[in-house]
Scaffold this motif. Structure first.
Motif, PDB file in Angstrom:
ATOM      1  N   LEU A  23       0.806  -1.218   0.000  1.00  0.00           N
ATOM      2  CA  LEU A  23       0.000   0.000   0.000  1.00  0.00           C
ATOM      3  C   LEU A  23       0.842   1.273   0.000  1.00  0.00           C
ATOM      4  CD1 LEU A  23      -2.851  -0.864   2.546  1.00  0.00           C
ATOM      5  CD2 LEU A  23      -3.112  -0.468   0.086  1.00  0.00           C
ATOM      6  N   CYS A  24       1.961   1.231   0.718  1.00  0.00           N
ATOM      7  CA  CYS A  24       2.647   2.485   1.062  1.00  0.00           C
ATOM      8  C   CYS A  24       4.060   2.662   0.522  1.00  0.00           C
ATOM      9  CB  CYS A  24       2.707   2.631   2.588  1.00  0.00           C
ATOM     10  SG  CYS A  24       1.109   2.567   3.394  1.00  0.00           S
ATOM     11  N   LEU A  58      10.756  -1.224   6.438  1.00  0.00           N
ATOM     12  CA  LEU A  58      11.776  -0.174   6.365  1.00  0.00           C
ATOM     13  C   LEU A  58      11.597   0.776   5.173  1.00  0.00           C
ATOM     14  CD1 LEU A  58      14.863  -2.186   7.612  1.00  0.00           C
ATOM     15  CD2 LEU A  58      13.721  -0.290   8.760  1.00  0.00           C
ATOM     16  N   PRO A  59      11.285   0.304   3.957  1.00  0.00           N
ATOM     17  CA  PRO A  59      11.061   1.256   2.861  1.00  0.00           C
ATOM     18  C   PRO A  59       9.936   2.244   3.165  1.00  0.00           C
ATOM     19  CG  PRO A  59      11.365  -0.950   1.986  1.00  0.00           C
ATOM     20  CD  PRO A  59      11.231  -1.099   3.469  1.00  0.00           C
ATOM     21  N   VAL A  60       8.907   1.780   3.865  1.00  0.00           N
ATOM     22  CA  VAL A  60       7.796   2.666   4.228  1.00  0.00           C
ATOM     23  C   VAL A  60       8.285   3.717   5.232  1.00  0.00           C
ATOM     24  CG1 VAL A  60       5.466   2.788   5.171  1.00  0.00           C
ATOM     25  CG2 VAL A  60       6.159   0.791   3.828  1.00  0.00           C
ATOM     26  N   LEU A  64       8.656   7.977   4.801  1.00  0.00           N
ATOM     27  CA  LEU A  64       8.158   8.987   5.744  1.00  0.00           C
ATOM     28  C   LEU A  64       9.277   9.912   6.187  1.00  0.00           C
ATOM     29  CD1 LEU A  64       5.818   6.746   7.930  1.00  0.00           C
ATOM     30  CD2 LEU A  64       5.106   8.616   6.433  1.00  0.00           C
ATOM     31  N   LEU A  65      10.453   9.346   6.431  1.00  0.00           N
ATOM     32  CA  LEU A  65      11.584  10.152   6.879  1.00  0.00           C
ATOM     33  C   LEU A  65      12.078  11.096   5.785  1.00  0.00           C
ATOM     34  CD1 LEU A  65      13.422   7.340   8.810  1.00  0.00           C
ATOM     35  CD2 LEU A  65      12.702   9.500   9.836  1.00  0.00           C
ATOM     36  N   ARG A  66      11.956  10.670   4.539  1.00  0.00           N
ATOM     37  CA  ARG A  66      12.378  11.520   3.428  1.00  0.00           C
ATOM     38  C   ARG A  66      11.357  12.610   3.106  1.00  0.00           C
ATOM     39  NH1 ARG A  66      13.777   6.335   0.991  1.00  0.00           N
ATOM     40  NH2 ARG A  66      16.036   6.029   1.015  1.00  0.00           N
ATOM     41  N   SER A  67      10.176  12.454   3.633  1.00  0.00           N
ATOM     42  CA  SER A  67       9.117  13.418   3.344  1.00  0.00           C
ATOM     43  C   SER A  67       9.474  14.790   3.906  1.00  0.00           C
ATOM     44  CB  SER A  67       7.803  12.939   3.964  1.00  0.00           C
ATOM     45  OG  SER A  67       6.826  13.952   3.917  1.00  0.00           O
ATOM     46  N   SER A  68       9.094  15.830   3.172  1.00  0.00           N
ATOM     47  CA  SER A  68       9.315  17.197   3.668  1.00  0.00           C
ATOM     48  C   SER A  68       8.126  17.667   4.505  1.00  0.00           C
ATOM     49  CB  SER A  68       9.527  18.147   2.488  1.00  0.00           C
ATOM     50  OG  SER A  68       8.403  18.106   1.613  1.00  0.00           O
ATOM     51  N   SER A  69       7.183  16.751   4.743  1.00  0.00           N
ATOM     52  CA  SER A  69       5.973  17.092   5.490  1.00  0.00           C
ATOM     53  C   SER A  69       6.277  17.284   6.972  1.00  0.00           C
ATOM     54  CB  SER A  69       4.921  15.987   5.314  1.00  0.00           C
ATOM     55  OG  SER A  69       3.919  16.074   6.282  1.00  0.00           O
ATOM     56  N   SER A  93      23.093  -3.565   5.877  1.00  0.00           N
ATOM     57  CA  SER A  93      22.123  -3.515   4.787  1.00  0.00           C
ATOM     58  C   SER A  93      21.344  -2.205   4.748  1.00  0.00           C
ATOM     59  CB  SER A  93      21.127  -4.684   4.911  1.00  0.00           C
ATOM     60  OG  SER A  93      21.791  -5.917   4.835  1.00  0.00           O
ATOM     61  N   TRP A  94      21.248  -1.531   5.897  1.00  0.00           N
ATOM     62  CA  TRP A  94      20.348  -0.382   5.984  1.00  0.00           C
ATOM     63  C   TRP A  94      21.018   0.894   6.480  1.00  0.00           C
ATOM     64  CZ3 TRP A  94      16.080  -1.304   3.465  1.00  0.00           C
ATOM     65  CH2 TRP A  94      15.587  -2.617   3.401  1.00  0.00           C
ATOM     66  N   CYS A  95      22.310   0.842   6.795  1.00  0.00           N
ATOM     67  CA  CYS A  95      22.950   1.991   7.424  1.00  0.00           C
ATOM     68  C   CYS A  95      22.985   3.222   6.516  1.00  0.00           C
ATOM     69  CB  CYS A  95      24.352   1.640   7.917  1.00  0.00           C
ATOM     70  SG  CYS A  95      25.474   1.058   6.638  1.00  0.00           S
ATOM     71  N   VAL A  96      23.184   3.024   5.218  1.00  0.00           N
ATOM     72  CA  VAL A  96      23.242   4.177   4.307  1.00  0.00           C
ATOM     73  C   VAL A  96      21.887   4.866   4.248  1.00  0.00           C
ATOM     74  CG1 VAL A  96      23.624   4.918   1.938  1.00  0.00           C
ATOM     75  CG2 VAL A  96      25.117   3.190   2.947  1.00  0.00           C
ATOM     76  N   ASP A  97      20.827   4.076   4.061  1.00  0.00           N
ATOM     77  CA  ASP A  97      19.478   4.654   4.035  1.00  0.00           C
ATOM     78  C   ASP A  97      19.163   5.351   5.355  1.00  0.00           C
ATOM     79  OD1 ASP A  97      18.349   3.890   1.431  1.00  0.00           O
ATOM     80  OD2 ASP A  97      18.597   1.847   2.139  1.00  0.00           O
ATOM     81  N   ALA A  98      19.549   4.734   6.462  1.00  0.00           N
ATOM     82  CA  ALA A  98      19.274   5.331   7.773  1.00  0.00           C
ATOM     83  C   ALA A  98      19.971   6.676   7.913  1.00  0.00           C
ATOM     84  CB  ALA A  98      19.719   4.379   8.881  1.00  0.00           C
TER      85      ALA A  98
END
Length: 245
Positions: A23-24, A58-60, A64-69, A93-98
């Motif tokens: 969904l998201c 995590l992608p969801v 949200l974290l990338r949102s400018s909202s 696996s996720w440190c760069v995105d974090a």
């Protein structure tokens, strides 16, 4: 709980994450709508209880974290998601995105609450230490770029990371780095730290020692880019030491 009951609950949890992902994950507006309806606590629980399919959550969360909202930022802060985000820095696996998402969240937060929490001593120590954990990983150059952006986004954070000894770690890595691309990425991070740290906040003697160490390390490097970035770093260090006097 019986083993059958636990297995059934895990299956339900997995189905929940599959639905949320479908969904998201590719629709930021839908993700924000779901966050308003209570999505973030489910994501938080999946991370803290290490659900088998937490990778779907995590992608969801990153959307949200990338949102400018400001709405998304407010929901994430009230859900206390920062400790979970910082914990992901230890996950290769996720440190760069974090790290990237932390920078986006800091930029989107107009209240200063996120920065206040990030600057707590335990959190800056975790940030500075995570880079060392992944020194030999394939994602290290990407992580360096993410840390460079993080240092560029806030003066107080850059100052705190310098205070945590990150510059000395970077210098040590430069000294042992043979790959030109990674060496340049390390120098860019060092430049960002010194350029964005608050002038007058760095010990002059330590900064001069860093400059001398850096010049010794790159003395025989023939790369024009390395020499240019080194000169910029030395100029930044001179600005800090001049202010100290």
């Amino acid at each position: 709980h019986t083993a059958r009951g636990v297995g059934a609950q895990q299956e339900i949890n997995n189905q929940i994450l599959h639905i949320l992902y479908n969904l998201c994950s590719l629709n930021p507006e839908r993700a924000l709508c779901a966050a308003r309806l209570g999505l973030v606590p489910i994501i938080k629980r999946s991370l803290e209880e290490d659900w088998p399919m937490r990778e779907l959550a995590l992608p969801v969360l990153f959307n949200l974290l990338r949102s400018s909202s400001g709405d998304a930022s407010d929901i994430l802060w009230h859900s206390n998601i920062l400790p979970d985000l910082l914990a992901l820095l230890a996950d290769q696996s996720w440190c760069v995105d974090a790290c990237v998402c932390l920078g986006r969240w800091l930029a989107a937060d107009s209240t200063g609450r996120v920065k206040h929490d990030v600057l707590q001593p335990d959190n800056t120590a975790r940030l500075a230490g995570a880079l060392c954990v992944h020194r030999d990983a394939l994602i290290f150059p990407k992580l360096l770029a993410a840390y460079t952006s993080l240092a560029q986004c806030d003066t107080e954070l850059a100052t705190a990371l310098v205070g945590r000894g990150l510059v000395q770690d970077v210098l040590r890595f430069v000294d042992g780095e043979k790959k030109p691309f990674t060496r340049v990425a390390l120098l860019r991070l060092m430049r960002a730290l010194y350029k964005n740290a608050r002038v007058g906040s760095i010990d002059a003697a330590a900064a001069q020692h860093d400059a001398a160490t850096l010049q010794r390390i790159v003395e025989h490097d023939t790369s024009a880019m390395v020499k240019n970035i080194t000169n910029e770093i030395v100029a930044c260090i001179s600005a800090h030491t001049a202010q100290a006097h």
